[in-house]
Write an enzyme that holds these catalytic residues in place. Structure first.
Site, PDB file in Angstrom:
ATOM      1  N   GLY A  71      -1.024   2.959  14.038  1.00  0.00           N
ATOM      2  CA  GLY A  71      -0.308   2.398  12.898  1.00  0.00           C
ATOM      3  C   GLY A  71      -0.923   2.799  11.574  1.00  0.00           C
ATOM      4  O   GLY A  71      -1.687   3.767  11.477  1.00  0.00           O
TER       5      GLY A  71
ATOM      6  N   LYS B  78       0.802  -1.228   0.000  1.00  0.00           N
ATOM      7  CA  LYS B  78       0.000   0.000   0.000  1.00  0.00           C
ATOM      8  C   LYS B  78       0.838   1.284   0.000  1.00  0.00           C
ATOM      9  O   LYS B  78       0.392   2.315  -0.511  1.00  0.00           O
ATOM     10  CB  LYS B  78      -0.949   0.007   1.204  1.00  0.00           C
ATOM     11  CG  LYS B  78      -2.069  -1.009   1.117  1.00  0.00           C
ATOM     12  CD  LYS B  78      -3.050  -0.840   2.266  1.00  0.00           C
ATOM     13  CE  LYS B  78      -4.184  -1.825   2.182  1.00  0.00           C
ATOM     14  NZ  LYS B  78      -5.215  -1.595   3.222  1.00  0.00           N
TER      15      LYS B  78
ATOM     16  N   GLY C 206      -4.577   2.585  18.870  1.00  0.00           N
ATOM     17  CA  GLY C 206      -3.589   2.264  17.846  1.00  0.00           C
ATOM     18  C   GLY C 206      -3.230   3.483  17.021  1.00  0.00           C
ATOM     19  O   GLY C 206      -4.043   4.400  16.856  1.00  0.00           O
TER      20      GLY C 206
ATOM     21  N   ASP D 212     -10.105   2.980   2.288  1.00  0.00           N
ATOM     22  CA  ASP D 212     -10.213   2.360   3.617  1.00  0.00           C
ATOM     23  C   ASP D 212     -10.873   3.289   4.633  1.00  0.00           C
ATOM     24  O   ASP D 212     -11.840   2.922   5.312  1.00  0.00           O
ATOM     25  CB  ASP D 212      -8.834   1.949   4.138  1.00  0.00           C
ATOM     26  CG  ASP D 212      -8.292   0.708   3.451  1.00  0.00           C
ATOM     27  OD1 ASP D 212      -9.106  -0.132   3.018  1.00  0.00           O
ATOM     28  OD2 ASP D 212      -7.067   0.582   3.345  1.00  0.00           O
TER      29      ASP D 212
ATOM     30  N   GLY E 138     -15.179  -5.488  11.805  1.00  0.00           N
ATOM     31  CA  GLY E 138     -14.562  -4.871  10.646  1.00  0.00           C
ATOM     32  C   GLY E 138     -15.147  -5.268   9.308  1.00  0.00           C
ATOM     33  O   GLY E 138     -14.709  -4.770   8.272  1.00  0.00           O
TER      34      GLY E 138
END
Length: 279
Positions: free
Chosen positions: A128, A66, A126, A102, A241
């Site tokens: 990331g 990505k 998170g 996303d 998700g």
């Protein structure tokens, strides 16, 4: 002439995108097919040249490509550029244009459950790559407050500082986030904790979870992580998700075809494929 689409990644055999998109091509009677392409990191540049030569109409990008794909494309959408990652590519007259669906996919999925997000106080766990796309997209959507809790607070600081959209946000340690949990209307879990082999672990203690809070985990395999199970036991509303996966795919499909597809059908297709899988 049949149009070709696909997804590149390493590994790729587990991807459910081909099943989902090929079902949609049949549904909308489009002469197209979606293939999984196993592309190793060292072969990425050659693979992109090959896809361009073949005239592939569009493709998805998954781990570990990505970020590395960005310099290999002809143009990058501003949001994808800000996030620093591409998950969808569209071939426009031989020019490969990169997008990131996303984050916006997550926002579309979230607003099916949480209305008036501009009034909501949210905590993201998170900092990331996955968190980056969600944070930027939620900030762009005008969330009232969007704090970030991470094991390394400096990473949370960097995520907030690099966001190009104005949003009220603080960085916290995981311990401080646990103590302040009652302040948040929504808790969003973006780490890999909850997937195999960490299915018994929790990213954060929910003891102080606000009554009636909404807890979202971007993991969809298993469909219900330990975090979601405990949140449900505390009478919170939950979301896995799968919705994010479906909506990022729907937005990609729209970029390729101009059609925003039947997301409920997409969800059912993936659920059937997952079947009894728990890891």
């Amino acid at each position: 002439m049949k149009k070709l689409f696909g997804v590149i990644g390493d590994p790729i055999a587990h991807s459910m995108s081909p099943l989902m998109h090929n079902d949609l091509f049949q549904l909308y009677q489009l002469d197209a097919h979606y293939f999984p392409f196993h592309v190793k990191k060292e072969n990425l540049a050659d693979a992109i040249k090959g896809l361009k030569v073949l005239g592939v109409s569009g493709f998805n990008v998954t781990v570990p490509h990505k970020v590395d794909i960005i310099p290999l494309l002809d143009e990058i959408d501003p949001l994808a550029k800000a996030i620093g990652a591409v998950n969808t590519v569209v071939n426009v007259d031989g020019k490969l244009i990169g997008y990131n669906t996303d984050g916006n996919g997550y926002v579309r999925a979230l607003t099916n459950y949480v209305h008036h997000i501009e009034d909501k106080r949210m905590l993201m766990i998170g900092a990331g790559g996955a968190a980056r796309g969600l944070f930027f997209s939620l900030a762009s959507a005008g969330v009232k407050r969007l704090d970030v809790a991470n094991r390394t607070v400096e990473k949370a600081d960097a995520l907030i500082e690099e966001c190009p959209y104005e949003v009220k946000a603080n960085s916290l340690s995981l311990k401080d986030a646990e103590l302040a949990l009652a302040e948040y209307d929504c808790v969003i879990q973006t780490t890999s904790i909850g997937m195999a082999p960490k299915t018994d672990e929790l990213p954060i203690n929910l003891e102080r979870l606000k009554a009636g809070a909404f807890v979202s985990d971007i993991i969809y395999n298993p469909l219900e992580t330990r975090l979601l199970t405990e949140a449900k036991e505390r009478k919170a509303s939950i979301q896995n998700g799968l919705d994010m996966f479906v909506y990022q795919g729907a937005l990609a499909f729209e970029l390729w075809t101009g059609i925003f597809p039947d997301t409920e059908r997409m969800r059912k297709t993936v659920e059937m494929q997952l079947g009894g899988k728990t890891c």
